[in-house]
Structure formats: C-alpha cells, structure tokens
Write a protein that holds these residues in place. Structure first.
Motif, PDB file in Angstrom:
ATOM      1  N   LEU A  56       1.588  -3.692  -6.485  1.00 42.08           N
ATOM      2  CA  LEU A  56       2.207  -2.275  -5.932  1.00 42.08           C
ATOM      3  C   LEU A  56       3.385  -2.701  -6.523  1.00 42.08           C
ATOM      4  N   GLY A  57       3.798  -3.433  -7.195  1.00 44.96           N
ATOM      5  CA  GLY A  57       5.325  -3.523  -7.846  1.00 44.96           C
ATOM      6  C   GLY A  57       5.609  -4.238  -6.532  1.00 44.96           C
ATOM      7  N   ARG A  58       5.542  -4.767  -5.968  1.00 43.67           N
ATOM      8  CA  ARG A  58       5.373  -6.315  -4.836  1.00 43.67           C
ATOM      9  C   ARG A  58       4.561  -7.962  -5.167  1.00 43.67           C
ATOM     10  N   PRO A  59       5.873  -9.479  -5.025  1.00 45.84           N
ATOM     11  CA  PRO A  59       4.657 -10.086  -5.781  1.00 45.84           C
ATOM     12  C   PRO A  59       3.432 -10.374  -4.743  1.00 45.84           C
ATOM     13  N   ALA A  60       2.627 -11.007  -5.478  1.00 39.52           N
ATOM     14  CA  ALA A  60       1.440 -11.271  -5.608  1.00 39.52           C
ATOM     15  C   ALA A  60       0.825 -12.488  -5.376  1.00 39.52           C
ATOM     16  N   THR A  61      -0.263 -13.067  -5.639  1.00 41.50           N
ATOM     17  CA  THR A  61      -0.874 -14.276  -5.678  1.00 41.50           C
ATOM     18  C   THR A  61      -2.841 -13.870  -5.877  1.00 41.50           C
ATOM     19  N   GLY A  84       3.190 -15.476  11.617  1.00 44.92           N
ATOM     20  CA  GLY A  84       4.195 -15.290  12.242  1.00 44.92           C
ATOM     21  C   GLY A  84       4.147 -16.297  13.576  1.00 44.92           C
ATOM     22  N   GLN A  85       5.554 -16.650  14.029  1.00 47.97           N
ATOM     23  CA  GLN A  85       5.593 -16.994  15.620  1.00 47.97           C
ATOM     24  C   GLN A  85       5.416 -16.607  16.589  1.00 47.97           C
ATOM     25  N   ALA A  86       5.143 -17.315  17.821  1.00 46.45           N
ATOM     26  CA  ALA A  86       4.635 -16.373  18.838  1.00 46.45           C
ATOM     27  C   ALA A  86       3.354 -16.097  18.770  1.00 46.45           C
ATOM     28  N   GLY A  87       2.267 -16.250  17.726  1.00 42.07           N
ATOM     29  CA  GLY A  87       1.500 -15.347  17.656  1.00 42.07           C
ATOM     30  C   GLY A  87       1.114 -14.313  16.853  1.00 42.07           C
ATOM     31  N   MET A  88       2.236 -13.661  16.181  1.00 43.18           N
ATOM     32  CA  MET A  88       2.157 -12.276  16.005  1.00 43.18           C
ATOM     33  C   MET A  88       1.589 -12.646  14.437  1.00 43.18           C
ATOM     34  N   ASP A  89       1.124 -11.495  13.912  1.00 42.73           N
ATOM     35  CA  ASP A  89       1.179 -12.021  12.561  1.00 42.73           C
ATOM     36  C   ASP A  89       1.229 -10.204  11.651  1.00 42.73           C
ATOM     37  N   VAL A  90       1.131 -10.389   9.746  1.00 46.67           N
ATOM     38  CA  VAL A  90       1.355  -8.472   9.294  1.00 46.67           C
ATOM     39  C   VAL A  90      -0.098  -9.351   8.221  1.00 46.67           C
ATOM     40  N   LYS A  91      -0.560  -7.917   8.372  1.00 48.30           N
ATOM     41  CA  LYS A  91      -1.758  -7.365   8.112  1.00 48.30           C
ATOM     42  C   LYS A  91      -1.152  -7.577   6.027  1.00 48.30           C
ATOM     43  N   VAL A  92      -2.102  -8.159   5.482  1.00 49.71           N
ATOM     44  CA  VAL A  92      -1.393  -8.121   4.204  1.00 49.71           C
ATOM     45  C   VAL A  92      -2.920  -7.446   2.919  1.00 49.71           C
ATOM     46  N   ASP A  93      -2.535  -6.596   2.576  1.00 53.77           N
ATOM     47  CA  ASP A  93      -3.242  -6.502   1.417  1.00 53.77           C
ATOM     48  C   ASP A  93      -4.092  -7.812   0.504  1.00 53.77           C
ATOM     49  N   ALA A  94      -5.566  -7.615   0.211  1.00 49.52           N
ATOM     50  CA  ALA A  94      -6.437  -8.449  -0.456  1.00 49.52           C
ATOM     51  C   ALA A  94      -7.517  -8.252  -1.179  1.00 49.52           C
ATOM     52  N   PHE A  95      -7.930  -8.183  -1.670  1.00 48.96           N
ATOM     53  CA  PHE A  95      -9.287  -7.597  -2.731  1.00 48.96           C
ATOM     54  C   PHE A  95      -9.679  -8.353  -3.959  1.00 48.96           C
ATOM     55  N   GLN A 111     -12.752 -15.243  -9.700  1.00 56.87           N
ATOM     56  CA  GLN A 111     -11.485 -15.392 -10.519  1.00 56.87           C
ATOM     57  C   GLN A 111     -10.492 -14.832 -10.104  1.00 56.87           C
ATOM     58  N   ALA A 112     -10.507 -13.839  -9.013  1.00 55.10           N
ATOM     59  CA  ALA A 112      -9.284 -13.116  -8.110  1.00 55.10           C
ATOM     60  C   ALA A 112      -9.313 -12.891  -7.779  1.00 55.10           C
ATOM     61  N   LEU A 113      -9.447 -13.282  -6.739  1.00 52.93           N
ATOM     62  CA  LEU A 113      -8.803 -12.677  -5.374  1.00 52.93           C
ATOM     63  C   LEU A 113      -7.780 -12.468  -5.230  1.00 52.93           C
ATOM     64  N   ILE A 114      -7.090 -11.020  -5.394  1.00 58.51           N
ATOM     65  CA  ILE A 114      -5.243 -10.953  -4.962  1.00 58.51           C
ATOM     66  C   ILE A 114      -4.766 -10.757  -3.641  1.00 58.51           C
ATOM     67  N   VAL A 115      -4.090 -12.232  -3.483  1.00 59.37           N
ATOM     68  CA  VAL A 115      -3.483 -11.969  -1.911  1.00 59.37           C
ATOM     69  C   VAL A 115      -2.095 -10.967  -1.825  1.00 59.37           C
ATOM     70  N   GLY A 116      -1.354 -10.337  -1.557  1.00 56.59           N
ATOM     71  CA  GLY A 116      -0.478  -9.091  -1.389  1.00 56.59           C
ATOM     72  C   GLY A 116       0.737 -10.862  -0.641  1.00 56.59           C
ATOM     73  N   VAL A 117       0.914 -11.530  -1.503  1.00 58.19           N
ATOM     74  CA  VAL A 117       1.983 -12.067  -0.381  1.00 58.19           C
ATOM     75  C   VAL A 117       2.750 -13.198  -1.889  1.00 58.19           C
ATOM     76  N   PRO A 118       3.536 -14.098  -1.831  1.00 56.35           N
ATOM     77  CA  PRO A 118       3.690 -15.289  -3.580  1.00 56.35           C
ATOM     78  C   PRO A 118       3.354 -15.970  -3.115  1.00 56.35           C
ATOM     79  N   PRO A 119       3.117 -16.820  -4.217  1.00 55.54           N
ATOM     80  CA  PRO A 119       1.905 -18.815  -3.867  1.00 55.54           C
ATOM     81  C   PRO A 119       2.683 -19.174  -2.962  1.00 55.54           C
ATOM     82  N   ASP A 120       4.235 -18.671  -2.910  1.00 57.02           N
ATOM     83  CA  ASP A 120       5.067 -19.749  -1.969  1.00 57.02           C
ATOM     84  C   ASP A 120       4.682 -19.659  -0.694  1.00 57.02           C
ATOM     85  N   GLN A 121       4.713 -18.740  -0.308  1.00 57.77           N
ATOM     86  CA  GLN A 121       3.698 -17.828   1.121  1.00 57.77           C
ATOM     87  C   GLN A 121       2.803 -17.782   1.757  1.00 57.77           C
TER      88      GLN A 121
END
Length: 146
Positions: A56-61, A84-95, A111-121
């Motif tokens: 969707l136009g954003r980096p993914a892994t 994130g810090q202090a127990g906070m988190d953000v939902k990320v697309d994955a399929f 072969q292909a689990l797509i996770v909506g963050v770049p590999p370094d994250q």
C-alpha cells in the motif's frame, strides 16, 4: 443463612449459571491467550529469509520461514504489532501471501508473510496467530522480536 447460601451454591441452577459464565469467559481474548500459552498451537517461527517490499505504498517486509504446528486447530488469522515504550504498541498489517491451505501437525513452511514494517524495524515487533481448537479460541505467540 450460611446453610441457605451453601445449599444454593451446590444446586443445579448455580451449576448451570457457572457453566454459562465459563462458556462466555472461554470466548474472550484473555482466555484465548491463556489457552495459547498453556497449550501452544505453534512454536515461535524460525526466519529463513527477509526481503524488503512495499505494501500500500509503504515499506514492508517479506518473511520466509517455518514453525511447528503442535495441534490440529483451524487457522483464523495473524496479528502483528510494533512495540513502543511504556507498553504502548501500534497494530501493523500482516498477512500470509501464500495460497490458503489446510495444514496438519508438523513443520510448516511459508514463502511470504507480509509484515507492514521495514526489515530494520522487525525486531521491534511481535506477532501472534489466532486458531480455533474445537469451539475454543487460542492465541499463540509466533514472533516476539529478537
């Protein structure tokens, strides 16, 4: 008074009320997480390779890997979160981009689990899988960062 309470607590109406309450509780995420931690459906995944892509136009892994499926339960989905810090988190697309298939017990490869963050994250994320075992949901950890 104590006798009346004890007598009601051991009655059939109290039994069915407790059974209904347990039935409702067994369908919650809390019960599903407990179920998945006591009797995990899958093991933590073993990553075989990572590749950068866009979703969707954003980096993914793209994650290729494997895990062991311990029990015959129906797959219901995968969920991912960026921690994130202090127990906070953000939902990320994955399929899973692989074609759907019925999977039995044993080692499972994909072969292909797509996770909506770049590999370094990716190490800052965690992933779980949802299954249904009979009529009881189970949430099992699939990835917990590095």
């Amino acid at each position: 008074m104590a006798y009346r309470i004890a007598r009601w607590a051991l009655s059939w109406p109290a039994f069915f009320l407790a059974l209904g309450w347990l039935g409702l509780f067994s369908q919650t995420d809390t019960a599903a997480r407990l179920h998945g931690s006591v009797l995990p459906v899958v093991t933590e995944m073993q990553i075989e390779s990572l590749a950068e892509t866009e979703y969707l136009g954003r980096p993914a892994t793209i994650v290729s890997g494997s895990a062991v499926k311990n029990r015959e339960c129906s797959f219901r989905g995968v969920e991912w979160a960026l921690e994130g810090q202090a127990g906070m988190d953000v939902k990320v697309d994955a399929f899973f981009k692989d074609a759907p298939m019925i999977r039995g017990e044993g080692v499972q490869h994909w072969q292909a689990l797509i996770v909506g963050v770049p590999p370094d994250q990716l190490p800052d994320t965690r992933g779980v899988v949802r299954h249904e075992c009979g009529r009881f949901p189970a949430i099992t950890s699939l990835y917990s960062g590095e």
